[in-house]
Write a protein that holds these residues in place. Sequence first.
Motif, PDB file in Angstrom:
ATOM      1  N   GLY A   1       0.813  -1.213   0.000  1.00  0.00           N
ATOM      2  CA  GLY A   1       0.000   0.000   0.000  1.00  0.00           C
ATOM      3  C   GLY A   1       0.842   1.257   0.000  1.00  0.00           C
TER       4      GLY A   1
ATOM      5  N   ALA B   1       0.679   3.956  -2.926  1.00  0.00           N
ATOM      6  CA  ALA B   1       0.324   5.338  -2.560  1.00  0.00           C
ATOM      7  C   ALA B   1       1.381   6.322  -3.064  1.00  0.00           C
ATOM      8  CB  ALA B   1       0.174   5.443  -1.050  1.00  0.00           C
TER       9      ALA B   1
ATOM     10  N   MET C   1      -3.504   1.425   1.115  1.00  0.00           N
ATOM     11  CA  MET C   1      -3.108   2.414   0.115  1.00  0.00           C
ATOM     12  C   MET C   1      -3.914   3.704   0.274  1.00  0.00           C
ATOM     13  SD  MET C   1      -3.668   2.232  -3.991  1.00  0.00           S
ATOM     14  CE  MET C   1      -5.424   2.513  -3.705  1.00  0.00           C
TER      15      MET C   1
END
Length: 324
Positions: A116, A120, A200
Motif C-alpha cells: 500500500g 500510494a 493504500m
Amino acid sequence: MTSLTEPSTRSSDRTVAERVQAAHERRDRGVSRAEGWRRRGPLLPALIFMVVVTQIPFVFTIYYSTQSWNLVRPGSRSFVGLENYVSVFADSQFRGVALNTVLIIVGTVLISVVLGLGLALLLDRAFLGRGIVRTLLITPFLVTPVAGALLWKTTMLDPIFGILNFLLSPFGAEQIDWVSRYPLASVMIALVWQWTPFMMLLILAGLQSMPRDILEAGRVDGAGPVAQFRELTLPHLRRFIELGAVLGAIYLVNTFDAIYMITQGGPGTASANLPFYIYQRAFLGFDIGQAAAMGVVVVVGTIVVATVALRLIFTSFTGKEEAR
C-alpha cells in the motif's frame, strides 16, 4: 475607626463576590450538563439497540461457557464453572490455531502496508490516467470477501487452469496445487489482495495531507529523494501506517470467509484461525460449552490488544500535536 473597619468590609465584599461567581459557575455547569443530556437524548435508542444486539449475546456466551453442553448428548447439560476455560488453554490445537491467527494477521498487515505504501507513492504523482488506475486499485477492497476468496481459489490458484501457474510456466514451474501444498500462504495471498487497497487509501490520504513546503525546503537543502522519504515523508506517515495496521489487525481477527472458501481450515487445522476453529467446535463438534469459552477468550484478548494499541496511537497523535 474607619481604617479598622475598611479591611473587614473589603474582605466581606470579596467573599460575597466569590460566592456569586461560584453560584454562576454552578449554574453554567448545570445548564451545560442539561444541554449535553438533551443533545444525547436522540442517541439513546441507538445506544439501547447496540447494547441489546452486542452485549446481551455476549452475556449469554459467558453463561454458556460455564456449562458442559454438547448437542449430541441431550439432557447432559450441567454447570462446570471454569472447567471449559481450563480445557481451552490445555488444548494443543487451540494453541496451534492461535499461532496461525497471529501469522495471518502479522503477515497480511505487514505485506499490505508495504504494498500500500508503494502504490500510494505512485498515485501521489501526477500522470495520465491516474484516476482510472486509482479506481482499479481500489476495486479489490469493494469485492465481497466470499466472491474474492472463490475467485482466488478457482481462477488464480487452481493447479490446472489457474492463472498463477500459467504465468509461472515459462520459468519451468510445474502444475502446483497451491491450496493443498501452501494452505496458509494461499489464504494470506487472498487477504493481502483484499486489504492492500485499504492501506493504500489511508497512506495516500496521509501523503496528500503533508505540507509541500517541507519537501521544497528539504529539496533546497540538497536532500535527495531517498533522504526526503526517510527523514520527512516516513515520519509524517507513521501515524497513518500505525492506524491502518491496528484497524487491519482488528478486522483480520474475524477472518472466516476466506478460510472457509479456500481451504476449509485444512489440511487438518493447518490453515484454520480462531473464528474458524470455534465454528468447527460449535457446528461440527457440537460442543457449545467449549466453543463459547473459546469465543470469550478471543474477544477478551482482542479487546486488550486493541485497547493498548489504540492508546499508543492516540498518545503519539496528541503528543506530537502538543510538541508542535
